[in-house]
Design a protein around this motif. Sequence first.
Motif, PDB file in Angstrom:
ATOM      1  N   GLY A   1      -4.209  -4.139   4.420  1.00  0.00           N
ATOM      2  CA  GLY A   1      -2.865  -4.209   3.857  1.00  0.00           C
ATOM      3  C   GLY A   1      -2.768  -3.616   2.474  1.00  0.00           C
ATOM      4  O   GLY A   1      -3.712  -3.676   1.692  1.00  0.00           O
ATOM      5  N   ALA A   2      -1.618  -2.987   2.205  1.00  0.00           N
ATOM      6  CA  ALA A   2      -1.286  -2.446   0.880  1.00  0.00           C
ATOM      7  C   ALA A   2      -2.339  -1.477   0.366  1.00  0.00           C
ATOM      8  O   ALA A   2      -2.739  -1.519  -0.799  1.00  0.00           O
ATOM      9  N   GLU A   3      -2.785  -0.565   1.232  1.00  0.00           N
ATOM     10  CA  GLU A   3      -3.771   0.458   0.851  1.00  0.00           C
ATOM     11  C   GLU A   3      -5.033  -0.160   0.247  1.00  0.00           C
ATOM     12  O   GLU A   3      -5.621   0.376  -0.693  1.00  0.00           O
TER      13      GLU A   3
ATOM     14  N   ILE B   1      -4.911  -5.864  -0.833  1.00  0.00           N
ATOM     15  CA  ILE B   1      -5.020  -7.267  -0.415  1.00  0.00           C
ATOM     16  C   ILE B   1      -6.481  -7.712  -0.364  1.00  0.00           C
ATOM     17  O   ILE B   1      -6.857  -8.747  -0.936  1.00  0.00           O
ATOM     18  N   GLY B   2      -7.313  -6.938   0.310  1.00  0.00           N
ATOM     19  CA  GLY B   2      -8.729  -7.286   0.398  1.00  0.00           C
ATOM     20  C   GLY B   2      -9.422  -7.228  -0.948  1.00  0.00           C
ATOM     21  O   GLY B   2     -10.312  -8.040  -1.247  1.00  0.00           O
ATOM     22  N   THR B   3      -9.012  -6.276  -1.766  1.00  0.00           N
ATOM     23  CA  THR B   3      -9.616  -6.137  -3.092  1.00  0.00           C
ATOM     24  C   THR B   3      -9.289  -7.338  -3.964  1.00  0.00           C
ATOM     25  O   THR B   3     -10.152  -7.863  -4.677  1.00  0.00           O
TER      26      THR B   3
ATOM     27  N   ASN C   1      -4.765   4.038  -6.058  1.00  0.00           N
ATOM     28  CA  ASN C   1      -3.706   3.022  -6.135  1.00  0.00           C
ATOM     29  C   ASN C   1      -3.133   2.830  -7.539  1.00  0.00           C
ATOM     30  O   ASN C   1      -1.915   2.673  -7.690  1.00  0.00           O
ATOM     31  N   PRO C   2      -3.952   2.832  -8.597  1.00  0.00           N
ATOM     32  CA  PRO C   2      -3.387   2.627  -9.936  1.00  0.00           C
ATOM     33  C   PRO C   2      -2.358   3.676 -10.343  1.00  0.00           C
ATOM     34  O   PRO C   2      -1.519   3.424 -11.208  1.00  0.00           O
TER      35      PRO C   2
ATOM     36  N   GLY D   1       0.248  10.238   3.902  1.00  0.00           N
ATOM     37  CA  GLY D   1       0.418   9.410   2.719  1.00  0.00           C
ATOM     38  C   GLY D   1      -0.927   8.876   2.272  1.00  0.00           C
ATOM     39  O   GLY D   1      -1.963   9.172   2.864  1.00  0.00           O
ATOM     40  N   GLY D   2      -0.942   8.081   1.209  1.00  0.00           N
ATOM     41  CA  GLY D   2      -2.207   7.534   0.714  1.00  0.00           C
ATOM     42  C   GLY D   2      -3.177   8.624   0.315  1.00  0.00           C
ATOM     43  O   GLY D   2      -2.812   9.577  -0.389  1.00  0.00           O
TER      44      GLY D   2
END
Length: 326
Positions: free
Chosen positions: A76-78, A81-83, A106-107, A164-165
């Motif tokens: 989830g959320a690139e 969530i796991g991070t 992500n930042p 994306g990503g």
Amino acid sequence: MRFVSAARSMLVIVTACAAHVVQGAAAPTDANYPIRPIRLIVPFSPGGTNDILARMIATHLTEILGKTVIVDNRAGAEGIIGTEITVKATPDGYTLIVLSAAYVMNPAVRKLPYDPLTALEFIAKLGASATVLCVGPSLPVSSVKDMLAVAKSKPGQITLGTSGGFQHFASALFRNLSGQDFTIVLYKGAFPAMIDVIGGQVHAIIIPIVPSLPHLRSGKLKGLAMGTLRRSALLPELPTLDELGISGYDAANWYAIATAAGTPPAIVKRLHSEIANYLRQPETEKRITAMGADIDIKTPDEMRKIIPAEIAKWTKVAIAAGMPRE
């Protein structure tokens, strides 16, 4: 009074003994690690390279450490969530995570619930997946030089499909460094983007090597160059974009293993040693090469330098590409 004084003296002695016991127990805790199962978080869905690497490492560590290493997919959320779960875990080496380049991308486009520069202690960089620049039948060129010439003659008309990503960043970097006005077309996934390139609806795509291989071999896609600084053993004939004049182009989706900041150095050192030894085994290298990746072991000290440099690089790309910040 004598009774009170004696009681106080006894309290001091008991407190000192207790402190000594606690201090004496702290040292063996790291030395005896692990004493219970370890959780290895994958911040993406099962089946991807992160997940495959995590399961390989989990199997190895379970055998070497004598305690079960459990893979826990928290997508989830690139990967955020796991991070975040790992960041908030007790820094004792019992919660690990396999990250990808999304961690430093992500930042640039998201507000994070943690500081990516300090939230984690990186144990080791594992390797990186190769990417390849491919064109479909709607762009009948045979080289990167030809592709750039067409893009120059038709500003904004040559399209790059992306999911994306990571792929979006890879495409934006290519546009920035090539100096040509490619139009980036966003899809919900890499597979539909690739299918549209094959079908002629989009001109080109920068994609991980493994899903593109069957179509490159069948002739449905044409590979022009590798999107990483090293050539791939799977397509050794293809030069890199850097070799062809797109200087410094590197869109390798790297993978690394980390844990919560503050984890004892002795635990980090041991984990690094065990994982590095595993990666150096010929059979491991063979399996990872077949996945379209290259082993690239880095130490915790090296990762502390790599992470801020990567964040700065991709932030610059995002700003130049006008990527919206969520």
